[in-house]
Scaffold this active site. Sequence first.
Site, PDB file in Angstrom:
ATOM      1  N   LYS A 166       5.123  12.553  -6.027  1.00  0.00           N
ATOM      2  CA  LYS A 166       4.481  13.866  -6.029  1.00  0.00           C
ATOM      3  C   LYS A 166       4.933  14.727  -7.213  1.00  0.00           C
ATOM      4  O   LYS A 166       5.753  14.293  -8.009  1.00  0.00           O
ATOM      5  CB  LYS A 166       4.778  14.567  -4.686  1.00  0.00           C
TER       6      LYS A 166
HETATM    7  C1  LIG Z   1       1.770  11.873   0.052  1.00  0.00           C
HETATM    8  C2  LIG Z   1       0.844  12.482   1.018  1.00  0.00           C
HETATM    9  C3  LIG Z   1       1.207  12.722   2.355  1.00  0.00           C
HETATM   10  C4  LIG Z   1       2.484  12.205   2.938  1.00  0.00           C
HETATM   11  O1  LIG Z   1       3.622  12.695   2.336  1.00  0.00           O
HETATM   12  P1  LIG Z   1       5.023  12.078   2.773  1.00  0.00           P
HETATM   13  O2  LIG Z   1       6.021  13.053   2.221  1.00  0.00           O
HETATM   14  O3  LIG Z   1       5.120  10.727   2.134  1.00  0.00           O
HETATM   15  O4  LIG Z   1       5.038  12.003   4.250  1.00  0.00           O
HETATM   16  C5  LIG Z   1       0.335  13.418   3.165  1.00  0.00           C
HETATM   17  N1  LIG Z   1      -0.846  13.830   2.716  1.00  0.00           N
HETATM   18  C6  LIG Z   1      -1.257  13.599   1.460  1.00  0.00           C
HETATM   19  C7  LIG Z   1      -2.583  14.116   1.017  1.00  0.00           C
HETATM   20  C8  LIG Z   1      -0.430  12.891   0.578  1.00  0.00           C
HETATM   21  O5  LIG Z   1      -0.860  12.613  -0.663  1.00  0.00           O
END
Ligand SMILES: *Cc1c(COP(=O)(O)O)cnc(C)c1O
Length: 392
Positions: A190
């Site tokens: 992210k």
């Molecule tokens: C990455 C992601 C998640 C999950 O995030 P985590 O921290 O891995 O649980 C949820 N929603 C979206 C749209 C994502 O891209």
Amino acid sequence: MMAKKSGLPEFLAFHRPYLGSEEIEEVVDTLRSGWLTLGPKTARFEEKFAAQVGARFAVATSSCTAALHLSLDGLGVGPGDEVITTPYTFPSTIASILYCGAKPVLADTLPEFPNIDPDAVAAAVTSRTKVILPVHFSGAPCEMDSLEQIASRCGAAIVEDAAHALPACYKGRAVGSIGRASCFSLYAGKNITAGEGGVLTTDDGDLAAQARIKRLHGISRDAWKRYTAEGSWYYEVQDLGFKYNMTDINAAIGLHQLDRVKAFHERRLQLVKLYNDKLRTVEGLTLPRPPGDVESSWHLYVIRIDPDQAGVSRDSLIEMLKADNIGSSVHFIPAHHHPYFQERLGWSGDLCPNASRLYRGAISLPLYPAMSDGDVEAVCASLERIVEESRA
Ligand SMILES: *Cc1c(COP(=O)(O)O)cnc(C)c1O
């Protein structure tokens, strides 16, 4: 190794996090301190995160998925309730609703951008609608004014999946300070990372307090302090909790990543502009254009290919980029295409045609602050050459 036509000597990863010596030193400091898990660095990280997005409270968790689950759970979502969300998301958005025993109800996306269509949301409202759960795809905020109107009409709360949306603004309001709760991700891929992690932001003190208790076994607030001089051995279970806490090792990384939000964002904007300039003239590609009065965090740069015009399918293009040393990805396989959800919820592949159409043409190109201008130029040159050769 054979020279690649892109001229890239090494494989250009789809994503690589940027970590500086500050992050590394802070992690080492944490390891030496003897306090590894939820503790003072997580508390500092939460304060800093809340300030970043202009929320009263930030509760750090083990993931965005955990933050979503805690938000829905904290708002009392349970069996018999419906949560309206988008198919154009990562599967854990849907899973967080199922964890509560509630029913996910899909509202299709806009025709030209993979954010939820407020008209489709309005059409999906029933007397059982408890929460509306939009996903700010690629960090471009959804049409929050319309969603808030619908929510207030039917008495639902808005919980945002803001996994992509740091830092993002809707009509000048920072994502994280808009809905009843917003859930961010600090996963390695992210915009900023803590290795793994998530954050729930809210202005609702009760929701924040409950999330704090339930992220750590449902035991009384600040239970971790019982191991310090000011604490004691005594604790009480106040609710059925989960093991969803952040650790201080992760918070150590996150603290310094927060310092980089602005610089990362500015670099992303430069790279996006470069992509836009170079790809504008390539036949058969639609470039990403977030709709409305928004400032996207530009977590992803997703182009859409028209195979007839470009002369090449989406899947072949991905393979050809790979042969050229370029990593790419696809965001997202819509929820109604996954067999488990189809079987459990009775969904079929034609449930949300806009989402399916956007998915079929989508390719996410590499976009992260550690990339050079030359990297973007190589990706664009490769795309241009592949399309030219395929059309010939
Ligand atoms: C990455 C992601 C998640 C999950 O995030 P985590 O921290 O891995 O649980 C949820 N929603 C979206 C749209 C994502 O891209």
